[in-house]
Design a protein around this motif. Structure first.
Motif, PDB file in Angstrom:
ATOM      1  N   PHE A 108       0.578  32.505  14.006  1.00  0.00           N
ATOM      2  CA  PHE A 108      -0.500  32.464  14.989  1.00  0.00           C
ATOM      3  C   PHE A 108       0.028  32.055  16.362  1.00  0.00           C
ATOM      4  O   PHE A 108      -0.368  32.621  17.386  1.00  0.00           O
ATOM      5  N   GLU A 109       0.933  31.077  16.395  1.00  0.00           N
ATOM      6  CA  GLU A 109       1.524  30.667  17.673  1.00  0.00           C
ATOM      7  C   GLU A 109       2.327  31.802  18.296  1.00  0.00           C
ATOM      8  O   GLU A 109       2.295  31.996  19.514  1.00  0.00           O
ATOM      9  N   GLN A 110       3.044  32.580  17.468  1.00  0.00           N
ATOM     10  CA  GLN A 110       3.764  33.742  17.987  1.00  0.00           C
ATOM     11  C   GLN A 110       2.793  34.787  18.526  1.00  0.00           C
ATOM     12  O   GLN A 110       3.035  35.391  19.574  1.00  0.00           O
ATOM     13  N   PHE A 111       1.679  34.994  17.828  1.00  0.00           N
ATOM     14  CA  PHE A 111       0.657  35.922  18.298  1.00  0.00           C
ATOM     15  C   PHE A 111       0.109  35.483  19.648  1.00  0.00           C
ATOM     16  O   PHE A 111      -0.052  36.293  20.567  1.00  0.00           O
ATOM     17  N   LEU A 112      -0.199  34.192  19.770  1.00  0.00           N
ATOM     18  CA  LEU A 112      -0.707  33.684  21.048  1.00  0.00           C
ATOM     19  C   LEU A 112       0.309  33.866  22.166  1.00  0.00           C
ATOM     20  O   LEU A 112      -0.059  34.206  23.299  1.00  0.00           O
ATOM     21  N   GLU A 113       1.571  33.662  21.866  1.00  0.00           N
ATOM     22  CA  GLU A 113       2.621  33.856  22.877  1.00  0.00           C
ATOM     23  C   GLU A 113       2.674  35.317  23.317  1.00  0.00           C
ATOM     24  O   GLU A 113       2.759  35.615  24.512  1.00  0.00           O
TER      25      GLU A 113
END
Length: 145
Positions: A108-113
């Motif tokens: 999810f953090e990679q998606f947000l980035e």
């Protein structure tokens, strides 16, 4: 708010003093100061006793009574979550679930980035298009003049 919200960490047979202390901690430093002032107004030894207790327990000079108790409760809950339960099947399930949740959080953090990068790119492209249009409009204006 119910009393369970601020007395959940107290034993079932906690006395009135422990319940009052938990209630004042829940309300914050202002409640402690108000209780002390009222103690001085109605019977000065009570106010003096509250002042001494607040200094002795470091409630007077801490940032907030609520922050300290919430931090302590959070640390206690985190430690309880990491302790083995004694049931190996449950502990294996808990470890697997925690690994899965950590992987989902990382994804999810990679998606947000990627989402932030795409938004930044679209804003930059829009800025460059606007700049190019302004430059063309100024060039047309200078040719016509």
């Amino acid at each position: 708010m119910t009393t369970a919200a601020y007395t959940s960490h107290l034993p079932a047979n906690a006395g009135w003093f422990a319940r009052a202390e938990a209630w004042l901690d829940h309300k914050g430093k202002g409640a402690w100061i108000a209780a002390m002032v009222l103690g001085f107004i109605f019977f000065w030894p009570v106010g003096l006793a509250l002042l001494a207790y607040m200094i002795w327990s470091k409630r007077m000079f801490s940032k907030s009574c609520r922050t300290a108790s919430r931090h302590h409760e959070g640390r206690k809950a985190a430690w309880a979550a990491m302790k083995p339960s004694g049931n190996s099947a449950f502990d294996a399930y808990k470890a697997d679930t925690l690994r899965r949740l950590e992987a989902e959080q990382e994804a999810f953090e990679q998606f947000l980035e990627r989402l932030r990068e795409a938004k930044d790119k679209s804003e930059f492209d829009q800025f460059m298009d606007d700049r190019e249009r302004r430059a063309k409009a100024e060039a047309d204006e200078s040719e016509n003049a």
